[in-house]
Design a protein around this motif. Sequence first.
Motif, PDB file in Angstrom:
ATOM      1  N   ILE A 180       0.910  -1.085   0.042  1.00  0.00           N
ATOM      2  CA  ILE A 180       0.045  -0.125  -0.045  1.00  0.00           C
ATOM      3  C   ILE A 180       0.843   1.097  -0.056  1.00  0.00           C
ATOM      4  O   ILE A 180       2.118   1.159   0.379  1.00  0.00           O
ATOM      5  N   TRP A 181       0.230   2.339  -0.296  1.00  0.00           N
ATOM      6  CA  TRP A 181       0.749   3.446  -0.290  1.00  0.00           C
ATOM      7  C   TRP A 181       0.096   4.216   0.805  1.00  0.00           C
ATOM      8  O   TRP A 181      -1.089   4.533   0.832  1.00  0.00           O
ATOM      9  N   ALA A 182       0.850   4.187   1.958  1.00  0.00           N
ATOM     10  CA  ALA A 182       0.328   4.789   3.219  1.00  0.00           C
ATOM     11  C   ALA A 182      -0.265   6.285   3.034  1.00  0.00           C
ATOM     12  O   ALA A 182       0.621   6.928   2.711  1.00  0.00           O
ATOM     13  N   PRO A 183      -1.358   6.470   3.209  1.00  0.00           N
ATOM     14  CA  PRO A 183      -2.001   8.075   2.810  1.00  0.00           C
ATOM     15  C   PRO A 183      -0.811   8.912   3.588  1.00  0.00           C
ATOM     16  O   PRO A 183      -0.613   8.980   4.701  1.00  0.00           O
ATOM     17  N   GLU A 184      -0.348  10.009   2.675  1.00  0.00           N
ATOM     18  CA  GLU A 184       0.678  10.954   3.247  1.00  0.00           C
ATOM     19  C   GLU A 184       1.932  10.386   3.892  1.00  0.00           C
ATOM     20  O   GLU A 184       2.732  11.014   4.546  1.00  0.00           O
ATOM     21  N   CYS A 185       2.133   9.009   3.460  1.00  0.00           N
ATOM     22  CA  CYS A 185       3.087   8.455   4.256  1.00  0.00           C
ATOM     23  C   CYS A 185       3.165   8.446   5.876  1.00  0.00           C
ATOM     24  O   CYS A 185       4.191   8.213   6.498  1.00  0.00           O
ATOM     25  N   GLY A 186       1.971   8.476   6.391  1.00  0.00           N
ATOM     26  CA  GLY A 186       1.641   8.740   7.607  1.00  0.00           C
ATOM     27  C   GLY A 186       2.112   7.374   8.411  1.00  0.00           C
ATOM     28  O   GLY A 186       1.373   6.470   8.045  1.00  0.00           O
ATOM     29  N   TYR A 187       2.610   7.548   9.383  1.00  0.00           N
ATOM     30  CA  TYR A 187       2.906   6.130  10.225  1.00  0.00           C
ATOM     31  C   TYR A 187       3.002   6.578  11.667  1.00  0.00           C
ATOM     32  O   TYR A 187       3.135   7.750  12.303  1.00  0.00           O
ATOM     33  N   SER A 188       2.481   5.779  12.659  1.00  0.00           N
ATOM     34  CA  SER A 188       2.594   5.875  14.126  1.00  0.00           C
ATOM     35  C   SER A 188       3.180   4.162  14.484  1.00  0.00           C
ATOM     36  O   SER A 188       2.638   3.512  13.952  1.00  0.00           O
ATOM     37  N   PRO A 189       3.784   4.551  15.531  1.00  0.00           N
ATOM     38  CA  PRO A 189       4.466   3.080  16.016  1.00  0.00           C
ATOM     39  C   PRO A 189       3.337   2.154  16.441  1.00  0.00           C
ATOM     40  O   PRO A 189       2.292   2.381  16.825  1.00  0.00           O
ATOM     41  N   GLY A 190       3.468   0.827  15.709  1.00  0.00           N
ATOM     42  CA  GLY A 190       2.617  -0.142  15.889  1.00  0.00           C
ATOM     43  C   GLY A 190       1.512  -0.143  14.918  1.00  0.00           C
ATOM     44  O   GLY A 190       0.839  -1.394  14.741  1.00  0.00           O
ATOM     45  N   MET A 191       1.506   0.574  13.891  1.00  0.00           N
ATOM     46  CA  MET A 191       0.607   0.376  12.546  1.00  0.00           C
ATOM     47  C   MET A 191       0.974  -1.029  11.902  1.00  0.00           C
ATOM     48  O   MET A 191       0.238  -1.552  11.337  1.00  0.00           O
ATOM     49  N   GLU A 192       2.064  -1.465  11.880  1.00  0.00           N
ATOM     50  CA  GLU A 192       2.598  -2.522  11.119  1.00  0.00           C
ATOM     51  C   GLU A 192       1.873  -3.650  11.599  1.00  0.00           C
ATOM     52  O   GLU A 192       1.615  -4.719  10.858  1.00  0.00           O
ATOM     53  N   ALA A 193       1.553  -3.753  13.021  1.00  0.00           N
ATOM     54  CA  ALA A 193       0.527  -4.980  13.378  1.00  0.00           C
ATOM     55  C   ALA A 193      -0.850  -5.080  12.661  1.00  0.00           C
ATOM     56  O   ALA A 193      -1.106  -6.220  12.172  1.00  0.00           O
TER      57      ALA A 193
END
Length: 486
Positions: A180-193
């Motif tokens: 996926i292209w994470a919208p706006e390349c937005g990430y917060s720790p734990g989202m990988e789960a």
Amino acid sequence: MSPKPEGTFCLVLHSHLPWLAHHGTWPVGEEWLYQAWAHSYLPVVDMLRRFAEEGRNDVLTLGVTPILAAQLDDPYCLRGAHDWLGNWHLRSHYAGERLRELSAYEHRASSWALDQFESHWRHGFSPVLRSLVDSQTIELLGGPATHPFQPLLDPKVRAFALKTGLQDTKLRIGQAPEGIWAPECGYSPGMEAGYARAGVKRFMVDGPALHGDTSTAHPVGSSDVLAFGRDLEVSYRVWSPKVGYPGDAAYRDFHTFDHPTGLKPSRVTGKNVAPEDKRPYDPLLAREAIGRHVEDFVDTVVQRLRAIDGGLVVAAYDTELYGHWWHEGPLWLEAVLRALPEAGVRVTTLRGAVEAGHVGKPVELPASSWGSGKDWRVWDGAQVSDIVSLNESVQKELLELDFSRDVRDPVLDQAVREALLALSSDWAFMVTKDSAADYARYRAKIHSDRFSELAALARGGRGRARAAELRAADGPFGHLDARGMR
């Protein structure tokens, strides 16, 4: 003799526009969709189709957001795009009385676009896209349904939005994307789960999230989900917050119009040159600039690969840059994709990079995005506090609804659809960047208001007529089942 292998290059294009159908036409609204369709999507897809005919695999990684795909398949939008192309053709004739060379140039361009649309697109984008995926010309990236900024979503809402988006892509092309292209390349720790639970194996982040170590993909935390980082040293050669190839004096100027026709007659000429003083556009001069910039980009990629001992370079851009914002972009893009292999660079997709072994050590990613400051300020800063508050109230009310029905409820389905449209990341982005900010605030407010209206009707067991009325305007994702929010 083949040149010495230099390393691996991945081009990632992110195609996205918010839901624009039935929400204004010009200067804000559907016009954006039709301009991007005519000037970016048609030429980029034509290039990919020709690569497919040549038997080339893994040419690039193409992200198409579900909300954009919904518009490119929608009968209303297809009719609107065809009308727009016809109007462009008529405008090219009207310009002939004053701007003969521009008129001839636009006549050829609009004729080509009409032929492309009528030959390949009349049944929507999905048949075209599916052929490119099935032939392995491209790797397709998906994403959450309406392109929300995921770090600011409740985990339950986030999971539903992602599941809905992946399911929509599967329905359109026959298989769910692995990346996926994470919208706006937005990430917060734990989202990988959450990604792992949804079947997502790889996603994009911006280079600083990996502290610049973008020469491999990295497993995130203890998961097997891989993060690919955008190489800014290479990506910024094309487009950065301050400079880039499209600003060259010979290229067509995006901002200068011939107002009677809406056509663009000028070249950039200079950064501080007034519109009335800009020189006429000269396609031959632009072609010379393309050649220079192809050579420069290929040299930049080769030098970067040598500096990282033949690793991986990932360059990522909005698809709409190519053709819409940068008129010559599609020509440059094709020339680069042909020149890189000749220079000894392996061109492939994110999937191909994994298969080639470009996977490094696990990392712990920080909260990040590809926005200003590489943090979340564009989507949760003081300038958009009203939208942040609106989004929080929408999510709170959404999570309090009763989804325990035995059968689908069209009122709840439309309520959830409106909630997802309200949560689009585009509205805060447009306000922060002062790009049609009033329109963005209006869109965030109208969808949140419609959601609350439908939620109240659903609680009273009423609202079917109102839900049907709203779905006629805001009807993407017909498969959306609100019971998935249980």
